[in-house]
Scaffold this active site. Structure first.
Site, mmCIF file in Angstrom:
data_model
loop_
_atom_site.group_PDB
_atom_site.id
_atom_site.type_symbol
_atom_site.label_atom_id
_atom_site.label_comp_id
_atom_site.label_asym_id
_atom_site.label_seq_id
_atom_site.Cartn_x
_atom_site.Cartn_y
_atom_site.Cartn_z
ATOM 1 N N GLY A 21 0.829 -1.358 0.103
ATOM 2 C CA GLY A 21 0.028 -0.067 -0.112
ATOM 3 C C GLY A 21 0.867 1.299 0.056
ATOM 4 O O GLY A 21 1.917 1.211 -0.357
ATOM 5 N N PHE A 23 2.533 2.475 2.007
ATOM 6 C CA PHE A 23 3.456 2.375 3.298
ATOM 7 C C PHE A 23 4.491 1.653 2.457
ATOM 8 O O PHE A 23 5.388 1.447 3.040
ATOM 9 C CB PHE A 23 2.771 1.678 4.301
ATOM 10 C CG PHE A 23 2.147 0.479 4.082
ATOM 11 C CD1 PHE A 23 2.725 -0.649 3.993
ATOM 12 C CD2 PHE A 23 0.766 0.356 4.067
ATOM 13 C CE1 PHE A 23 2.095 -1.920 3.833
ATOM 14 C CE2 PHE A 23 0.123 -0.781 3.566
ATOM 15 C CZ PHE A 23 0.761 -2.088 3.375
ATOM 16 N N VAL A 26 4.913 -5.342 2.542
ATOM 17 C CA VAL A 26 5.152 -6.072 3.636
ATOM 18 C C VAL A 26 5.259 -7.586 3.464
ATOM 19 O O VAL A 26 4.519 -7.921 2.579
ATOM 20 C CB VAL A 26 3.965 -5.829 4.838
ATOM 21 C CG1 VAL A 26 4.043 -6.753 5.915
ATOM 22 C CG2 VAL A 26 3.825 -4.491 5.254
ATOM 23 N N LYS A 41 8.609 -4.680 6.449
ATOM 24 C CA LYS A 41 8.000 -3.551 5.770
ATOM 25 C C LYS A 41 9.131 -2.939 4.904
ATOM 26 O O LYS A 41 10.197 -2.275 5.336
ATOM 27 C CB LYS A 41 7.272 -2.625 6.633
ATOM 28 C CG LYS A 41 6.982 -1.226 5.686
ATOM 29 C CD LYS A 41 6.027 -0.480 6.567
ATOM 30 C CE LYS A 41 6.136 1.091 6.449
ATOM 31 N NZ LYS A 41 5.382 1.819 7.240
ATOM 32 N N ASP A 138 -4.506 7.526 11.029
ATOM 33 C CA ASP A 138 -5.203 6.656 9.939
ATOM 34 C C ASP A 138 -5.745 5.337 10.713
ATOM 35 O O ASP A 138 -5.803 4.261 10.048
ATOM 36 C CB ASP A 138 -4.062 6.306 8.782
ATOM 37 C CG ASP A 138 -4.624 5.863 7.614
ATOM 38 O OD1 ASP A 138 -3.764 4.968 6.727
ATOM 39 O OD2 ASP A 138 -5.951 6.084 7.252
#
Ligand SMILES: COc1cc(-c2ccc3ncc(-c4cccc([C@@H](O)NCCN(C)C)c4)n3n2)ccc1O
Length: 284
Positions: A21, A23, A26, A41, A138
């Protein structure tokens, strides 16, 4: 925690992609020396200041600093950090029970006692975060994961602190980040944010836990945002007819336009719905 400049693949076997995503990606990783399973991550950092691709290195450093301050059973634990060329890798505890979002989707909705059990853990984790003046910014069912969804009482873990912020004394902080259906009016109005921003999101999450519906969501993000600004939400009889007045009161005390008026995590934990009065309490 210093960023190790070794290659993460020298210490960990890199496994399957678990998710990706904003981020980064992962992946499941196995610590070679112990055989222990972790989540890694993998974040691509910007090669140069002007480049649009990748994440600013300073943003990852901030996220690591926040995670280091957040040692709590309801918050995913950070174990190690690596940096190699234009990639940074955060090694965190593996959470194998999936997202709360999927747990809710798999059932029509959860019972009030199941919702309370989840919310107590979420509120303890968020209350701990807020006690350190850190806001997540978030919070949503996708970022609340379960350690073991088949356990009688699944343990929740808060993940994805990529938008989190630690407030300095008296600092004013604004941001337009977050996910439309969970963001409060002050984000849309670009007003100063606070830890109360997370409390609005918890109100939305509670509404979804109990009904499977999202209070403000509409056909487009624009209409969703208009509903939030107009404070346009209700408790439709066809799904809330069996919901206690106390549960609805809890939600109404979080979906409050003025952040100062919203319940804090501590106030939520002693709200009548979450912590019913015992006979002893009543006797006092
Ligand atoms: C360290 O920062 C993060 C960790 C994680 C994380 C940590 C432990 C962990 N164990 C299993 C998983 C996992 C498994 C399946 C999907 C995902 C993720 O892609 N979806 C959940 C979050 N998403 C909606 C942002 C994450 N994770 N994800 C997710 C986002 C992060 O920004």
């Amino acid at each position: 925690m210093a960023f190790k400049h070794e290659n993460v693949a020298d210490l960990y076997d890199i496994g399957v992609v678990l998710g990706s995503g904003h981020f980064g990606q992962v992946r499941q990783v196995t610590e070679r020396s112990t055989g222990a399973q972790w989540a890694g991550k993998f974040i691509k950092t910007r090669k140069s200041a002007g480049s649009r691709l990748g994440v600013e290195r300073s943003a990852v450093e901030r996220e690591v600093e926040l995670l280091q301050a957040l040692t709590h059973p309801s918050i995913m634990a950070l174990k190690d950090v690596f940096e190699c060329r234009a990639e940074m890798v955060l090694i965190v505890e593996l959470i194998s029970g999936g997202e709360l979002f999927d747990f809710i989707a798999a059932k029509d909705n959860v019972t009030e006692s199941e919702a309370i059990a989840f919310l107590k853990q979420i509120l303890e984790g968020v209350g701990f975060m807020h006690s350190k003046h850190i806001a997540h910014f978030d919070l949503k069912p996708e970022n609340i994961m379960l350690s073991d969804k088949d356990a009688a009482n699944p343990t929740i873990k808060l993940i994805d602190f990529g938008l989190a912020h630690q407030f300095k004394q008296g600092e004013e902080y604004k941001s337009m980040c977050g996910t439309p259906q969970y963001i409060p009016p002050e984000v849309i109005n670009y007003s100063p944010l606070s830890t109360a921003t997370d409390m609005w999101s918890i109100g939305v999450i509670t509404y979804i836990l109990l009904s499977g519906l999202s209070p403000f969501q509409d056909n487009t993000d624009e209409e969703t945002l208009k509903n939030i600004i107009a404070m346009k939400f209700e408790f439709p009889e066809h799904v809330f007819s069996m919901t206690s007045e106390s549960a609805k009161d809890f939600i109404k005390k979080l979906l409050v336009k003025d952040p100062i008026e919203r319940m804090t995590a501590e106030e939520c934990l002693i709200h009548q719905w979450i912590k019913p009065m015992t006979r002893k309490d009543m006797a006092n």
